[in-house]
Enzyme design. Structure first.
Site, short mmCIF file in Angstrom:
data_model
loop_
_atom_site.label_atom_id
_atom_site.label_comp_id
_atom_site.label_asym_id
_atom_site.label_seq_id
_atom_site.Cartn_x
_atom_site.Cartn_y
_atom_site.Cartn_z
N ILE A 1 0.87 -1.17 0.00
CA ILE A 1 0.00 0.00 0.00
C ILE A 1 0.91 1.22 0.00
O ILE A 1 2.05 1.17 0.44
CB ILE A 1 -0.98 0.01 1.20
CG1 ILE A 1 -0.24 -0.12 2.54
CG2 ILE A 1 -2.01 -1.08 1.07
CD1 ILE A 1 -1.17 -0.08 3.75
N ASP A 2 0.40 2.32 -0.53
CA ASP A 2 1.22 3.52 -0.70
C ASP A 2 1.74 4.04 0.63
O ASP A 2 1.15 3.81 1.69
CB ASP A 2 0.40 4.63 -1.37
CG ASP A 2 -0.05 4.26 -2.77
OD1 ASP A 2 0.64 3.42 -3.40
OD2 ASP A 2 -1.07 4.80 -3.23
N LYS A 3 2.82 4.81 0.54
CA LYS A 3 3.42 5.43 1.72
C LYS A 3 2.38 6.15 2.57
O LYS A 3 2.31 5.97 3.78
CB LYS A 3 4.52 6.40 1.30
CG LYS A 3 5.08 7.25 2.43
CD LYS A 3 6.04 8.30 1.92
CE LYS A 3 6.51 9.22 3.05
NZ LYS A 3 7.39 10.29 2.57
#
Length: 321
Positions: A142-144
């Site tokens: 999942i994105d930062k």
């Protein structure tokens, strides 16, 4: 390579005739199928004294194989004692509730302080090494600046089993998000092909449905609550493409609040977001469900909204009164 392990043997017979090479070698050795595929790709597998080039090649019973297994390469990332919120853990896998702001893998500009660094410390090397590298088996990401749940494999077998479920779209993933405006219709399905943007390589774009680039992506959304110039929505993913929820929501005119890459906040909310110092996409991986790849149990996990998103929603509700 003096430290390499040499595995030899012969293909086990099958009542149905020739079988796939990767499947046959996995059955004849202690290696996982994914590990076998990586070794074939590296040119480390021979069948009947000839280099194997394709995992899907058909082989007959009795064919002789030789596999050269190199020692695992030490991870470049170093263990760091970074606190983690563990939703579940056993000998085979670990489910982590990742905070917003934490990068999953080390990369240029983020050499440490990542989930990988934290996992190396937490798990002490008991992590999958598919591909021959002694590093955590991150099966999905999942994105930062997205918070929430993701599962990490501790063994090659668990990694392979989880990867197959993600590839087969059988993993349950439910996200909560705050988007600009209120979707009309309030529930629906976004079926748009996604791929790297031609004009900005940092962005993912919606492509033509008949494009040879990119990947098919499907998001089912439902508005849960109307708020000031915004809505709390849930998104259930059939596929898990890079930036999928963010791009799909933007494609129907409802970008996520705080998303600096794919949309701008409504003017009426800019001051509120600034006051709250909310500068990340309002996206949280709230539910994750899958079949345990070793134990065969159906597992389902929930992660509460983090404080920053809860505060944002509370303020939007108050703003709307």
């Amino acid at each position: 390579m003096s430290d390499a392990e040499i595995i030899t043997g012969s293909i086990i017979g099958s009542n149905t005739g020739p079988v796939r090479l990767d499947k046959a070698l996995a059955e004849a050795t202690d290696l996982s199928r994914a590990r076998v595929q990586a070794l074939i790709s590296d040119g480390r597998v021979e069948v009947d004294n000839a280099p194997a080039t394709s995992p899907s090649a058909k082989v007959k019973a009795g064919s002789v194989f030789r596999i050269t297994v190199p020692p695992a390469i030490e991870a470049e990332a170093k263990p760091q004692n970074i606190p983690l919120t563990i939703a579940y853990e056993d000998a085979h896998l670990v489910v982590v509730d990742k905070p917003a702001g934490m990068v999953v893998h080390p990369a240029a500009g983020n050499p440490d302080g990542t989930l990988v660094n934290a996992l190396l410390h937490h798990c002490g090397g008991s992590l999958s090494g598919i591909g021959g590298v002694a590093r955590p088996g991150i099966v999905h990401r999942i994105d930062k600046d997205t918070s929430g749940l993701l599962v990490v494999a501790k063994s090659d077998a668990a990694h392979e089993g989880l990867a197959a479920q993600f590839a087969g779209h059988s993993v349950h993933r439910r996200y909560l998000a705050v988007c600009a405006g209120y979707p009309n219709p309030a529930a629906g399905t976004i079926d748009e092909r996604l791929g790297r943007s031609d004009t900005n390589r940092k962005k993912i774009a919606v492509l033509e449905k008949n494009s040879s680039r990119g990947k098919h992506a499907i998001t089912h959304y439902k508005a849960l609550q109307r708020m000031e110039s915004s809505a709390l929505i849930e998104c259930r993913l059939e596929t898990g493409r890079t930036h999928q929820v963010r791009v799909h929501c933007a494609s129907i005119g409802h970008p996520l609040l705080g998303d600096q890459l794919y949309g701008k906040a409504p003017k009426v909310l800019k001051n509120l977001l600034s006051e709250l110092k909310f500068a990340r996409q309002a996206l949280h991986a709230a539910e994750l469900g899958f079949l345990h790849p070793i134990l065969g149990q159906n597992l389902r996990f929930d992660a509460d909204l983090p404080d920053d998103m809860r505060e944002l929603i509370d303020e939007l509700e108050r703003f709307n009164r």
